[in-house]
Design a protein around this motif. Sequence first.
Motif, PDB file in Angstrom:
ATOM      1  N   ILE A  22       0.369  -1.406  -0.007  1.00 24.55           N
ATOM      2  CA  ILE A  22       0.505   0.384  -0.176  1.00 24.55           C
ATOM      3  C   ILE A  22       1.142   1.268  -0.010  1.00 24.55           C
ATOM      4  CG2 ILE A  22      -1.449   1.195   1.673  1.00 24.55           C
ATOM      5  CD1 ILE A  22      -2.404  -1.525   2.685  1.00 24.55           C
ATOM      6  N   GLY A  23       2.014   1.592   0.861  1.00 24.52           N
ATOM      7  CA  GLY A  23       3.270   2.439   1.220  1.00 24.52           C
ATOM      8  C   GLY A  23       3.410   2.296  -0.530  1.00 24.52           C
ATOM      9  N   MET A  24       4.031   1.388  -0.955  1.00 24.31           N
ATOM     10  CA  MET A  24       4.469   1.501  -2.193  1.00 24.31           C
ATOM     11  C   MET A  24       3.635   2.007  -3.602  1.00 24.31           C
ATOM     12  SD  MET A  24       8.216   0.836  -1.951  1.00 24.31           S
ATOM     13  CE  MET A  24       8.053   1.291  -3.829  1.00 24.31           C
ATOM     14  N   GLY A  25       2.575   1.752  -2.966  1.00 27.61           N
ATOM     15  CA  GLY A  25       0.922   2.410  -4.174  1.00 27.61           C
ATOM     16  C   GLY A  25       0.894   3.836  -4.243  1.00 27.61           C
ATOM     17  N   LEU A  26       0.727   3.931  -2.906  1.00 29.84           N
ATOM     18  CA  LEU A  26       0.864   5.076  -2.627  1.00 29.84           C
ATOM     19  C   LEU A  26       1.824   6.309  -2.693  1.00 29.84           C
ATOM     20  CD1 LEU A  26      -0.843   5.419   1.167  1.00 29.84           C
ATOM     21  CD2 LEU A  26      -1.747   6.485  -0.813  1.00 29.84           C
ATOM     22  N   LYS A  27       2.822   6.278  -3.073  1.00 26.78           N
ATOM     23  CA  LYS A  27       4.665   6.968  -3.219  1.00 26.78           C
ATOM     24  C   LYS A  27       4.322   7.276  -4.735  1.00 26.78           C
ATOM     25  CE  LYS A  27       9.220   7.227  -2.141  1.00 26.78           C
ATOM     26  NZ  LYS A  27       9.067   8.259  -2.055  1.00 26.78           N
ATOM     27  N   SER A  28       3.925   5.660  -5.069  1.00 29.44           N
ATOM     28  CA  SER A  28       4.592   5.670  -6.600  1.00 29.44           C
ATOM     29  C   SER A  28       3.148   6.115  -7.582  1.00 29.44           C
ATOM     30  CB  SER A  28       4.253   4.364  -7.509  1.00 29.44           C
ATOM     31  OG  SER A  28       2.740   3.729  -7.170  1.00 29.44           O
ATOM     32  N   ALA A  29       1.831   6.723  -7.490  1.00 21.10           N
ATOM     33  CA  ALA A  29       0.762   7.410  -7.269  1.00 21.10           C
ATOM     34  C   ALA A  29       1.519   8.795  -7.243  1.00 21.10           C
ATOM     35  CB  ALA A  29      -0.304   6.457  -6.236  1.00 21.10           C
ATOM     36  N   GLN A  30       1.579   9.047  -5.988  1.00 18.66           N
ATOM     37  CA  GLN A  30       2.105  10.206  -5.563  1.00 18.66           C
ATOM     38  C   GLN A  30       0.687  11.835  -5.553  1.00 18.66           C
ATOM     39  OE1 GLN A  30       4.636  12.910  -8.985  1.00 18.66           O
ATOM     40  NE2 GLN A  30       6.518  11.415  -8.144  1.00 18.66           N
ATOM     41  N   ALA A  31       0.064  10.551  -4.285  1.00 14.85           N
ATOM     42  CA  ALA A  31      -1.829  10.759  -4.725  1.00 14.85           C
ATOM     43  C   ALA A  31      -1.371  11.239  -2.859  1.00 14.85           C
ATOM     44  CB  ALA A  31      -2.467   9.967  -4.204  1.00 14.85           C
ATOM     45  N   VAL A  32      -0.295  11.774  -2.138  1.00 11.94           N
ATOM     46  CA  VAL A  32      -0.471  12.367  -0.841  1.00 11.94           C
ATOM     47  C   VAL A  32       1.032  12.621  -0.539  1.00 11.94           C
ATOM     48  CG1 VAL A  32      -2.120  11.165  -0.132  1.00 11.94           C
ATOM     49  CG2 VAL A  32       0.109   9.734  -0.141  1.00 11.94           C
ATOM     50  N   LYS A  33       1.716  13.371   0.109  1.00 14.88           N
ATOM     51  CA  LYS A  33       2.788  13.887   0.038  1.00 14.88           C
ATOM     52  C   LYS A  33       3.771  12.756   1.192  1.00 14.88           C
ATOM     53  CE  LYS A  33       2.460  18.982   0.385  1.00 14.88           C
ATOM     54  NZ  LYS A  33       2.475  20.140   0.849  1.00 14.88           N
ATOM     55  N   ASP A  34       5.660  12.318   0.860  1.00 12.15           N
ATOM     56  CA  ASP A  34       5.646  11.089   2.034  1.00 12.15           C
ATOM     57  C   ASP A  34       5.818  10.996   2.925  1.00 12.15           C
ATOM     58  OD1 ASP A  34       6.151  10.203  -0.967  1.00 12.15           O
ATOM     59  OD2 ASP A  34       8.804  10.622  -0.881  1.00 12.15           O
ATOM     60  N   LYS A  35       5.660  12.167   3.350  1.00  9.53           N
ATOM     61  CA  LYS A  35       5.905  12.569   5.552  1.00  9.53           C
ATOM     62  C   LYS A  35       4.030  12.041   5.227  1.00  9.53           C
ATOM     63  CE  LYS A  35       3.794  17.654   5.565  1.00  9.53           C
ATOM     64  NZ  LYS A  35       4.274  18.173   6.086  1.00  9.53           N
ATOM     65  N   TYR A  36       3.336  11.628   4.874  1.00 13.11           N
ATOM     66  CA  TYR A  36       2.042  11.411   5.446  1.00 13.11           C
ATOM     67  C   TYR A  36       1.234   9.699   5.262  1.00 13.11           C
ATOM     68  CZ  TYR A  36       0.760  16.448   6.007  1.00 13.11           C
ATOM     69  OH  TYR A  36       0.665  17.883   5.433  1.00 13.11           O
ATOM     70  N   ILE A  37       2.221   9.321   4.307  1.00 12.04           N
ATOM     71  CA  ILE A  37       2.414   7.610   4.349  1.00 12.04           C
ATOM     72  C   ILE A  37       2.400   7.196   5.445  1.00 12.04           C
ATOM     73  CG2 ILE A  37       3.608   5.077   3.238  1.00 12.04           C
ATOM     74  CD1 ILE A  37       4.833   7.725   0.450  1.00 12.04           C
ATOM     75  N   PRO A  38       3.447   7.431   6.149  1.00  7.64           N
ATOM     76  CA  PRO A  38       3.590   6.656   7.982  1.00  7.64           C
ATOM     77  C   PRO A  38       2.521   6.505   8.537  1.00  7.64           C
ATOM     78  CG  PRO A  38       5.891   7.220   7.338  1.00  7.64           C
ATOM     79  CD  PRO A  38       4.440   8.035   5.876  1.00  7.64           C
ATOM     80  N   LEU A  39       1.598   8.031   8.387  1.00  6.11           N
ATOM     81  CA  LEU A  39      -0.387   7.892   9.122  1.00  6.11           C
ATOM     82  C   LEU A  39      -0.651   7.478   8.532  1.00  6.11           C
ATOM     83  CD1 LEU A  39       0.622  11.806   9.862  1.00  6.11           C
ATOM     84  CD2 LEU A  39       0.958  10.317  11.571  1.00  6.11           C
ATOM     85  N   ILE A  40      -1.021   7.242   7.158  1.00  2.77           N
ATOM     86  CA  ILE A  40      -1.833   6.344   6.467  1.00  2.77           C
ATOM     87  C   ILE A  40      -1.543   4.885   6.810  1.00  2.77           C
ATOM     88  CG2 ILE A  40      -2.880   5.908   4.047  1.00  2.77           C
ATOM     89  CD1 ILE A  40      -1.808   8.648   3.552  1.00  2.77           C
ATOM     90  N   LEU A  41      -0.296   4.367   6.403  1.00  2.00           N
ATOM     91  CA  LEU A  41       0.047   2.767   6.909  1.00  2.00           C
ATOM     92  C   LEU A  41      -0.164   2.625   8.538  1.00  2.00           C
ATOM     93  CD1 LEU A  41       3.213   2.325   5.057  1.00  2.00           C
ATOM     94  CD2 LEU A  41       0.670   2.204   4.253  1.00  2.00           C
ATOM     95  N   GLY A  42      -0.350   3.962   9.204  1.00  2.00           N
ATOM     96  CA  GLY A  42      -0.236   3.127  10.381  1.00  2.00           C
ATOM     97  C   GLY A  42      -1.730   3.038  11.115  1.00  2.00           C
ATOM     98  N   GLY A  43      -2.705   4.202   9.884  1.00  2.00           N
ATOM     99  CA  GLY A  43      -4.529   4.500  10.210  1.00  2.00           C
ATOM    100  C   GLY A  43      -4.922   2.830  10.135  1.00  2.00           C
ATOM    101  N   ALA A  44      -4.309   2.634   8.944  1.00  2.00           N
ATOM    102  CA  ALA A  44      -4.466   1.483   8.301  1.00  2.00           C
ATOM    103  C   ALA A  44      -4.387   0.278   9.301  1.00  2.00           C
ATOM    104  CB  ALA A  44      -4.263   1.193   6.464  1.00  2.00           C
ATOM    105  N   GLY A  45      -3.104  -0.211   9.646  1.00  2.00           N
ATOM    106  CA  GLY A  45      -2.650  -0.659  10.443  1.00  2.00           C
ATOM    107  C   GLY A  45      -3.508  -1.326  10.838  1.00  2.00           C
ATOM    108  N   ILE A  46      -4.318  -0.041  11.912  1.00  2.00           N
ATOM    109  CA  ILE A  46      -5.061  -0.527  13.330  1.00  2.00           C
ATOM    110  C   ILE A  46      -6.284  -0.743  12.323  1.00  2.00           C
ATOM    111  CG2 ILE A  46      -6.178   1.368  14.523  1.00  2.00           C
ATOM    112  CD1 ILE A  46      -3.565   3.103  14.771  1.00  2.00           C
ATOM    113  N   VAL A  47      -6.696  -0.397  11.201  1.00  2.00           N
ATOM    114  CA  VAL A  47      -8.251  -0.817  11.276  1.00  2.00           C
ATOM    115  C   VAL A  47      -8.333  -2.744  10.510  1.00  2.00           C
ATOM    116  CG1 VAL A  47      -9.932  -0.741   8.650  1.00  2.00           C
ATOM    117  CG2 VAL A  47      -8.774   1.255   9.838  1.00  2.00           C
ATOM    118  N   LEU A  48      -7.149  -2.818   9.970  1.00  2.00           N
ATOM    119  CA  LEU A  48      -6.881  -3.902   9.493  1.00  2.00           C
ATOM    120  C   LEU A  48      -6.880  -5.171  10.166  1.00  2.00           C
ATOM    121  CD1 LEU A  48      -4.494  -3.710   6.476  1.00  2.00           C
ATOM    122  CD2 LEU A  48      -7.264  -4.521   6.458  1.00  2.00           C
ATOM    123  N   CYS A  49      -5.826  -4.671  11.791  1.00  2.00           N
ATOM    124  CA  CYS A  49      -5.794  -5.125  13.017  1.00  2.00           C
ATOM    125  C   CYS A  49      -7.434  -5.409  14.062  1.00  2.00           C
ATOM    126  CB  CYS A  49      -4.692  -5.287  13.883  1.00  2.00           C
ATOM    127  SG  CYS A  49      -3.448  -4.912  12.899  1.00  2.00           S
TER     128      CYS A  49
END
Length: 97
Positions: A22-49
Amino acid sequence: MEQITNYVKPELLVVAVVLYFIGMGLKSAQAVKDKYIPLILGGAGIVLCAVWVLATCPISTGQEIAMAVFTAIVQGILVAGLSTYINQTIKQLGKNE
């Protein structure tokens, strides 16, 4: 890495791999700034868990609800951190020094 995986439930290690992609997809799509990717992954991780916890644990009392929330948050943060660790390891191995 072994220290981190000691705290992550084995069933949730696959979530770290999913978050990596997911992080690689967000980075390659350039949909969000790189500094927000860890926060998005943290939220997605919490939801999936949280989905995993709700699917596998009996929840009927307040104590069980609190434990489910705690487990989902902690495991979500750990797998997000593990996915970031995987990303950084791959980047560092690819560097020519």
